[in-house]
Design an enzyme around this catalytic site. Sequence first.
Site, PDB file in Angstrom:
ATOM      1  CE  LYS A  87     -24.999  39.697  22.598  1.00 20.02           C
ATOM      2  NZ  LYS A  87     -24.952  38.489  23.325  1.00 20.02           N
ATOM      3  CE  LYS A 111     -29.397  34.642  14.007  1.00 22.84           C
ATOM      4  NZ  LYS A 111     -29.250  33.541  14.859  1.00 22.84           N
ATOM      5  CE  LYS A 123     -24.624  29.901  18.838  1.00 24.14           C
ATOM      6  NZ  LYS A 123     -25.991  30.624  18.471  1.00 24.14           N
ATOM      7  CB  THR A 207     -35.330  33.911  20.152  1.00 19.70           C
ATOM      8  OG1 THR A 207     -34.267  34.529  20.867  1.00 19.70           O
ATOM      9  CG2 THR A 207     -34.987  33.239  18.860  1.00 19.70           C
ATOM     10  CG  ASN A 238     -34.074  28.994  25.816  1.00 17.17           C
ATOM     11  OD1 ASN A 238     -34.082  28.910  27.040  1.00 17.17           O
ATOM     12  ND2 ASN A 238     -32.825  28.775  25.560  1.00 17.17           N
ATOM     13  CB  SER A 366     -28.799  39.747  23.104  1.00 13.58           C
ATOM     14  OG  SER A 366     -28.852  38.601  23.832  1.00 13.58           O
TER      15      SER A 366
HETATM   16  N1  LIG Z   1     -31.983  30.761  22.586  1.00 14.35           N
HETATM   17  C1  LIG Z   1     -31.981  31.647  21.923  1.00 14.35           C
HETATM   18  O1  LIG Z   1     -32.229  32.886  22.195  1.00 14.35           O
HETATM   19  C2  LIG Z   1     -31.965  31.436  20.445  1.00 14.35           C
HETATM   20  C3  LIG Z   1     -31.704  32.559  19.429  1.00 14.35           C
HETATM   21  C4  LIG Z   1     -31.622  32.227  18.051  1.00 14.35           C
HETATM   22  C5  LIG Z   1     -31.681  31.037  17.598  1.00 14.35           C
HETATM   23  N2  LIG Z   1     -31.606  29.936  18.589  1.00 14.35           N
HETATM   24  C6  LIG Z   1     -31.681  28.720  17.809  1.00 14.35           C
HETATM   25  O2  LIG Z   1     -33.048  28.026  18.148  1.00 14.35           O
HETATM   26  C7  LIG Z   1     -32.912  26.610  18.258  1.00 14.35           C
HETATM   27  C8  LIG Z   1     -33.297  26.280  19.848  1.00 14.35           C
HETATM   28  O3  LIG Z   1     -32.673  26.649  20.657  1.00 14.35           O
HETATM   29  P1  LIG Z   1     -33.225  26.829  22.169  1.00 14.35           P
HETATM   30  O4  LIG Z   1     -32.401  28.039  22.882  1.00 14.35           O
HETATM   31  O5  LIG Z   1     -34.622  27.001  22.234  1.00 14.35           O
HETATM   32  O6  LIG Z   1     -32.928  25.732  22.735  1.00 14.35           O
HETATM   33  P2  LIG Z   1     -33.293  24.756  23.842  1.00 14.35           P
HETATM   34  O7  LIG Z   1     -32.354  23.819  24.658  1.00 14.35           O
HETATM   35  O8  LIG Z   1     -34.020  25.709  25.216  1.00 14.35           O
HETATM   36  O9  LIG Z   1     -34.576  23.927  23.259  1.00 14.35           O
HETATM   37  C9  LIG Z   1     -34.378  22.852  22.375  1.00 14.35           C
HETATM   38  C10 LIG Z   1     -35.600  22.322  21.869  1.00 14.35           C
HETATM   39  O10 LIG Z   1     -35.762  21.179  20.719  1.00 14.35           O
HETATM   40  C11 LIG Z   1     -35.901  20.021  21.339  1.00 14.35           C
HETATM   41  N3  LIG Z   1     -35.085  19.043  20.480  1.00 14.35           N
HETATM   42  C12 LIG Z   1     -33.650  18.699  20.649  1.00 14.35           C
HETATM   43  N4  LIG Z   1     -33.395  17.764  19.895  1.00 14.35           N
HETATM   44  C13 LIG Z   1     -34.530  17.351  19.127  1.00 14.35           C
HETATM   45  C14 LIG Z   1     -34.695  16.293  18.069  1.00 14.35           C
HETATM   46  N5  LIG Z   1     -33.940  15.826  17.789  1.00 14.35           N
HETATM   47  N6  LIG Z   1     -36.246  16.286  17.646  1.00 14.35           N
HETATM   48  C15 LIG Z   1     -37.103  17.179  18.166  1.00 14.35           C
HETATM   49  N7  LIG Z   1     -36.933  18.002  19.137  1.00 14.35           N
HETATM   50  C16 LIG Z   1     -35.444  18.155  19.583  1.00 14.35           C
HETATM   51  C17 LIG Z   1     -35.760  19.829  22.746  1.00 14.35           C
HETATM   52  O11 LIG Z   1     -36.354  18.873  23.338  1.00 14.35           O
HETATM   53  C18 LIG Z   1     -36.107  21.318  23.188  1.00 14.35           C
HETATM   54  O12 LIG Z   1     -37.707  21.342  23.297  1.00 14.35           O
HETATM   55  C19 LIG Z   1     -31.356  26.205  18.098  1.00 14.35           C
HETATM   56  O13 LIG Z   1     -31.046  26.241  16.903  1.00 14.35           O
HETATM   57  C20 LIG Z   1     -30.676  27.717  18.614  1.00 14.35           C
HETATM   58  O14 LIG Z   1     -29.333  27.805  17.813  1.00 14.35           O
HETATM   59  C21 LIG Z   1     -31.832  30.301  19.822  1.00 14.35           C
END
Ligand SMILES: NC(=O)c1ccc[n+]([C@@H]2O[C@H](COP(=O)([O-])OP(=O)(O)OC[C@H]3O[C@@H](n4cnc5c(N)ncnc54)[C@H](O)[C@@H]3O)[C@@H](O)[C@H]2O)c1
Length: 433
Positions: A87, A111, A123, A207, A238, A366
């Site tokens: 997952k 996790k 992943k 999240t 997100n 999820s």
């Molecule tokens: N989406 C999920 O449900 C989920 C679950 C667990 C962990 N995560 C982790 O959370 C993190 C973010 O995921 P997401 O789904 O929110 O991604 P996303 O693409 O929706 O958002 C990423 C955000 O980070 C910003 N960003 C990207 N590069 C950057 C930088 N260099 N400096 C500053 N800001 C920057 C973007 O502008 C955006 O606002 C990742 O590490 C992901 O693995 C996501």
Amino acid sequence: MTASLKPYLDSLPSYLSADNLGPWETYLAQVEKVVPMLEESLQPHVETLRRPKRILIVDVPIRRDDGSYAHYEGYRVQHNTSRGPGKGGIRYHQDVTLSEVMALSAWMTIKNAVVNVPFGGSKGGVRVDPNTLSRNELERLTRRYTSEVNILLGPDKDIPAPDVGTNEQVMAWMMDTYSMDQGATVTGVVTGKPISLGGSLGRHDATGRGVYVVAREAARRIGLEMKGARVAIQGLGNVGDAAARIFHNAGAKIVAVQDVSGTVHSGAGLDPQALQVHRRTSGGFAGFPGAEVIDNEHFWDVDCDILVPAALEAQITPGRAERIKARMVVEGANGPTLPEADEVLHGRNILVCPDVVANAGGVTVSYFEWVQDIYSFFWSEAEINDRLDRIMAEAFAAVWEVADSKAITLRTAAYVVGATRVLRARVMRGLYP
Ligand SMILES: NC(=O)c1ccc[n+]([C@@H]2O[C@H](COP(=O)([O-])OP(=O)(O)OC[C@H]3O[C@@H](n4cnc5c(N)ncnc54)[C@H](O)[C@@H]3O)[C@@H](O)[C@H]2O)c1
């Protein structure tokens, strides 16, 4: 490479370069810390944590709208499936590498075990900047990628979800492609889908909500009042966007946010919903009433109580860790803190709530989505948020107790909890053949 990892160079798979291990190095360093704390009976099996079970690298060719062809690198890594099907999310980003996808899949293994959902860790990713593709190109990329990694997927085998650069539309295309190949609609093959296609209420914010619950539980234990607590968030996607709204609604003050477009600060606090509307209409944070634009690097100097990295890996370097003013760091992103920076934060008495518990809210809902799809019986949002809150608070309490009793960091404690569950499953199953 970190000195403590030198002994493991010999067992490093040949497809990795010791000079440039990337995020996999961060993961290996975290594993090294926990190995001495695991029960004696699990020691012979720890190598299993250092090796992904299965890696698939695919070429993803698409026809561009102008008639030309483009090829992208795609990956799906199953790190461990001892506790159940793989997952983990799918990332679309121009800097995706095998090392990164390996590390992200391993963090999913830990996790999923920490929150005790019956999944292993996987992943996937495509090395593409999704902003350079039209919607039609994105759909073709998603369908071709899904079809290339199809042999690994299935509701009982490996279940993707959104990550950086992907969303519920991408999940809908993945579900449709898999279903077309099967000749039947299979909603449970991906999570994070639109509600109309078997998605779960509450998944979108899950999240971020989990990040908030962990922050609330940690704050209570260190005597920090959530009402009026100053919160700085990196990444308003997100995870960060939902976290910002939920912190704000709980009475905390969002004093700084940063995304790719820049950084803004406001001592009085920002309204996250109004800020998002402003960003959508003007393309960035600049010009938002009451917010001062600051240099990106200054984000790490902002006076705050809670810092939430919710963007990408390796953001908290040792240098930044020296400057952070928060009382605690709650890792919304995966792997945002480098191992040396972890030591610095620990030395400065800044509490780090690690990714493997802090951002587990997404995979927890999820799991609820997968269960609802299997039963074709759907729960109310209140029920989902309630169960999420309970699971997150209980997982955090268990990690806190281990940290407290062994006098170790929350990260190492989370790895003790997670790795123990994974390796016990491995021992019970035995080694085939
Ligand atoms: N989406 C999920 O449900 C989920 C679950 C667990 C962990 N995560 C982790 O959370 C993190 C973010 O995921 P997401 O789904 O929110 O991604 P996303 O693409 O929706 O958002 C990423 C955000 O980070 C910003 N960003 C990207 N590069 C950057 C930088 N260099 N400096 C500053 N800001 C920057 C973007 O502008 C955006 O606002 C990742 O590490 C992901 O693995 C996501």
